[in-house]
Design a protein around this motif. Structure first.
Motif, short mmCIF file in Angstrom:
data_model
loop_
_atom_site.label_atom_id
_atom_site.label_comp_id
_atom_site.label_asym_id
_atom_site.label_seq_id
_atom_site.Cartn_x
_atom_site.Cartn_y
_atom_site.Cartn_z
N ASP A 156 12.42 6.81 -0.69
CA ASP A 156 12.97 7.40 -0.39
C ASP A 156 12.47 8.40 0.98
OD1 ASP A 156 15.57 6.44 -0.92
OD2 ASP A 156 15.14 8.10 -2.99
N ALA A 157 11.50 9.28 0.41
CA ALA A 157 10.56 9.88 1.46
C ALA A 157 9.90 8.97 2.90
CB ALA A 157 9.56 11.00 0.74
N LEU A 158 9.79 7.89 1.94
CA LEU A 158 9.24 7.17 3.13
C LEU A 158 10.70 6.49 3.97
CD1 LEU A 158 6.09 5.45 0.89
CD2 LEU A 158 5.86 7.02 2.78
N GLY A 159 11.34 6.34 3.41
CA GLY A 159 12.68 5.42 4.61
C GLY A 159 12.31 4.05 4.16
N LEU A 160 11.87 3.61 2.40
CA LEU A 160 11.67 2.33 2.26
C LEU A 160 12.88 1.85 1.42
CD1 LEU A 160 8.11 2.06 2.62
CD2 LEU A 160 9.78 1.12 4.78
N THR A 161 13.23 1.06 0.91
CA THR A 161 14.43 -0.04 -0.17
C THR A 161 13.07 -0.65 -0.94
OG1 THR A 161 14.52 -1.12 0.91
CG2 THR A 161 16.07 0.01 1.12
N PRO A 162 13.11 -0.61 -2.21
CA PRO A 162 12.35 -1.92 -3.07
C PRO A 162 12.83 -2.88 -2.08
CG PRO A 162 13.75 -0.46 -4.40
CD PRO A 162 14.11 -0.24 -3.45
N GLN A 163 13.94 -3.82 -2.06
CA GLN A 163 14.29 -4.58 -1.55
C GLN A 163 13.42 -5.09 -0.34
OE1 GLN A 163 18.09 -6.01 -0.54
NE2 GLN A 163 17.30 -8.19 -0.15
N GLU A 164 13.18 -4.43 0.68
CA GLU A 164 12.23 -3.96 1.93
C GLU A 164 10.70 -4.20 1.45
OE1 GLU A 164 14.56 -1.83 5.20
OE2 GLU A 164 12.90 -0.31 3.64
N CYS A 165 10.27 -3.68 0.56
CA CYS A 165 8.95 -3.58 -0.12
C CYS A 165 8.91 -5.21 -1.01
CB CYS A 165 8.73 -2.08 -1.16
SG CYS A 165 9.01 -0.88 -0.06
N ASP A 166 9.28 -5.65 -1.37
CA ASP A 166 8.93 -6.77 -1.88
C ASP A 166 9.02 -7.76 -0.99
OD1 ASP A 166 9.09 -7.71 -4.86
OD2 ASP A 166 10.94 -8.52 -4.93
N GLU A 167 9.96 -7.73 -0.37
CA GLU A 167 9.50 -8.53 0.33
C GLU A 167 8.64 -9.17 1.40
OE1 GLU A 167 13.45 -8.45 2.83
OE2 GLU A 167 14.86 -9.32 1.20
N ALA A 168 7.96 -8.26 1.51
CA ALA A 168 6.77 -7.74 2.62
C ALA A 168 5.72 -6.61 2.44
CB ALA A 168 7.04 -7.87 4.23
N VAL A 169 4.76 -7.27 2.70
CA VAL A 169 3.62 -5.70 2.78
C VAL A 169 4.44 -4.24 4.26
CG1 VAL A 169 2.51 -6.01 4.99
CG2 VAL A 169 1.63 -4.79 3.52
N ARG A 170 4.14 -3.04 3.71
CA ARG A 170 4.58 -2.22 4.93
C ARG A 170 3.78 -1.64 4.89
NH1 ARG A 170 10.01 -3.53 6.31
NH2 ARG A 170 10.76 -5.09 4.39
N TRP A 171 3.30 -0.75 6.47
CA TRP A 171 3.07 0.38 6.78
C TRP A 171 3.82 1.40 7.61
CZ3 TRP A 171 -2.16 1.86 7.88
CH2 TRP A 171 -2.77 2.28 8.71
N VAL A 172 3.64 2.81 6.86
CA VAL A 172 4.13 3.52 7.69
C VAL A 172 3.39 4.28 7.81
CG1 VAL A 172 5.69 5.57 6.47
CG2 VAL A 172 6.00 3.30 5.59
N ASP A 173 3.04 4.99 9.60
CA ASP A 173 2.71 5.48 9.89
C ASP A 173 2.44 7.25 9.85
OD1 ASP A 173 4.47 6.65 12.27
OD2 ASP A 173 3.79 5.43 13.53
N ALA A 174 1.51 8.11 10.57
CA ALA A 174 1.38 9.39 10.83
C ALA A 174 2.76 10.05 10.59
CB ALA A 174 0.52 10.14 10.95
#
Length: 135
Positions: free
Chosen positions: A52-70
């Motif tokens: 939640d703090a990163l603005g991501l969901t488990p489904q999004e992270c399961d589907e593809a690698v994620r990069w959250v910038d500074a």
């Protein structure tokens, strides 16, 4: 699946699926061989992060690698990989630029989707790496 904690990730962060052996192996290569230092960016499994703090969901992270910038702005898939490469050692930075260059971008996106869909068949992959069927 590993228990989720409410740990906030340092930014920038490359977020991968820690339940996938192929993803974990790939993240290990990035951590050991490509990053200049741990201060460049974090490499963390999504199962150990406060999504939640990163603005991501488990489904999004399961589907593809994620990069959250500074600045907290997320990217996914081949763009996330490109961002991590551009933040890495000098000799891999050009590959990060090429992956999102006109003419290569669409091909890189297609290649990433194929790898993500077949990660359970790739070296280091296990049945736990397979993605659930699309709804």
């Amino acid at each position: 699946m590993a228990p989720r904690s409410s740990a906030a990730a340092p930014l920038p962060v490359l977020v991968f699926d820690g339940d996938c052996a192929f993803c974990t192996t790939s993240a290990g290569v990035i951590t050991r061989r490509l990053r200049r230092s741990p201060d460049d960016y974090a490499v963390q499994p999504w199962q150990h992060l406060d999504l939640d703090a990163l603005g991501l969901t488990p489904q999004e992270c399961d589907e593809a690698v994620r990069w959250v910038d500074a600045n907290g702005i997320p990217d996914a898939g081949h763009v996330a990989i490109a961002r991590a490469l551009r933040a890495s050692r000098w000799w891999v930075r050009p590959l990060g630029v090429v992956l999102v260059a006109p003419g290569v971008n669409a091909l890189a996106a297609r290649a990433y989707r194929w790898v993500a869909a077949n990660r359970h068949r790739l070296p280091g992959g296990t049945p736990a790496c397979s993605l659930p069927p699309a709804a």
